[in-house]
Scaffold this motif. Sequence first.
Motif, short mmCIF file in Angstrom:
data_model
loop_
_atom_site.label_atom_id
_atom_site.label_comp_id
_atom_site.label_asym_id
_atom_site.label_seq_id
_atom_site.Cartn_x
_atom_site.Cartn_y
_atom_site.Cartn_z
N LEU A 54 0.87 -1.45 -0.09
CA LEU A 54 -0.07 -0.07 -0.14
C LEU A 54 0.68 1.15 0.54
O LEU A 54 1.00 1.61 0.86
CB LEU A 54 -0.84 0.05 0.87
N ASN A 55 1.52 1.71 -1.37
CA ASN A 55 2.28 2.64 -1.52
C ASN A 55 1.75 3.65 -3.43
O ASN A 55 1.12 3.36 -3.29
CB ASN A 55 3.83 2.25 -1.25
N GLY A 56 2.48 4.57 -2.67
CA GLY A 56 2.11 5.13 -3.99
C GLY A 56 2.43 4.60 -5.13
O GLY A 56 1.32 4.92 -6.43
N TRP A 57 3.08 4.14 -5.64
CA TRP A 57 3.58 3.63 -6.91
C TRP A 57 3.00 2.18 -7.02
O TRP A 57 2.83 1.93 -7.79
CB TRP A 57 5.35 2.45 -6.76
N PHE A 58 2.79 0.85 -6.13
CA PHE A 58 1.09 0.16 -6.41
C PHE A 58 -0.13 1.53 -6.89
O PHE A 58 -0.23 1.01 -7.82
CB PHE A 58 1.20 -0.56 -5.54
N LEU A 59 -0.79 1.80 -5.92
CA LEU A 59 -1.83 2.81 -5.87
C LEU A 59 -1.49 3.54 -7.72
O LEU A 59 -2.25 3.23 -8.32
CB LEU A 59 -2.26 3.28 -4.84
N GLY A 60 -0.51 3.71 -7.25
CA GLY A 60 -1.09 4.72 -9.03
C GLY A 60 -0.77 3.87 -9.96
O GLY A 60 -1.27 4.47 -11.13
N CYS A 61 -0.25 2.73 -10.39
CA CYS A 61 -0.74 1.25 -11.19
C CYS A 61 -1.88 1.37 -11.38
O CYS A 61 -2.49 0.94 -12.22
CB CYS A 61 0.73 1.22 -11.47
N PHE A 62 -2.20 0.18 -10.20
CA PHE A 62 -3.10 0.11 -9.91
C PHE A 62 -4.60 1.38 -10.13
O PHE A 62 -5.77 0.47 -10.96
CB PHE A 62 -3.50 -0.98 -8.43
N LEU A 63 -4.45 2.79 -9.56
CA LEU A 63 -5.16 3.69 -10.41
C LEU A 63 -5.56 4.19 -11.34
O LEU A 63 -6.45 4.00 -12.13
CB LEU A 63 -5.46 3.66 -8.46
N GLY A 64 -4.12 3.91 -11.51
CA GLY A 64 -3.82 4.56 -13.25
C GLY A 64 -4.27 4.27 -13.68
O GLY A 64 -4.60 4.44 -15.11
N ALA A 65 -3.99 2.76 -14.43
CA ALA A 65 -4.61 1.88 -15.38
C ALA A 65 -5.97 1.63 -15.58
O ALA A 65 -6.56 2.45 -16.80
CB ALA A 65 -4.46 0.77 -14.73
N PRO A 66 -6.80 1.82 -15.34
CA PRO A 66 -8.78 2.11 -15.61
C PRO A 66 -9.06 3.11 -15.52
O PRO A 66 -9.28 4.12 -16.48
CB PRO A 66 -9.28 2.29 -14.23
N VAL A 67 -7.47 4.66 -15.51
CA VAL A 67 -7.94 5.69 -16.05
C VAL A 67 -7.50 5.80 -17.51
O VAL A 67 -7.82 7.04 -18.06
CB VAL A 67 -7.34 6.74 -14.37
N THR A 68 -6.24 5.56 -17.65
CA THR A 68 -5.44 5.52 -18.40
C THR A 68 -6.32 5.32 -19.82
O THR A 68 -6.37 5.76 -20.95
CB THR A 68 -4.26 6.00 -18.96
#
Length: 163
Positions: A54-68
């Motif tokens: 639960l860190n920024g790198w994981f959350l950035g990718c995990f949540l960034g994927a559906p956004v992008t």
Amino acid sequence: MELMLTIALLAATVTTGLMAGLFAGFAFAVMPGLRRAGDRTFVDAMQQINRAILNGWFLGCFLGAPVTLGAATLLSWLGDEHRVLPFVGAALLFYLVVFGVTAAVNVPLNNRLDQAGPPDLVRDVTAVRRAFESRWVTWNVVRAGAATAGLGCLAWALVRHAA
């Protein structure tokens, strides 16, 4: 519009690829390695991993994927890049499977494992492990497969976009 689609496709490919790699890494190496560990070691390791991830790198990718993915889908639909739309749309659907499985299965299992407490204080650590491991591993393989399928769709969308 074409440049924005290119950027969205690249960002979706990178974030989806990183998630596919993470889930596959767990499926191919982490969980088979932990399978060989004792119950206390297994529970402790998974509790620590679940906290550390639960860190920024994981959350950035995990949540960034559906956004992008959503942006790439919308841009390909609105623009004149309809030849990539089926592949980007499929990638988005595959990632929604990843997101849904994570939210409905893996996170609740992680939370229950954490609520069991420190492995040295758990009365029946074997039962805690049994309630977690098999189901978590099975659904992680589903996540790995869906993310990888989405990555393949995005790779093909990039090929079609460049053509």
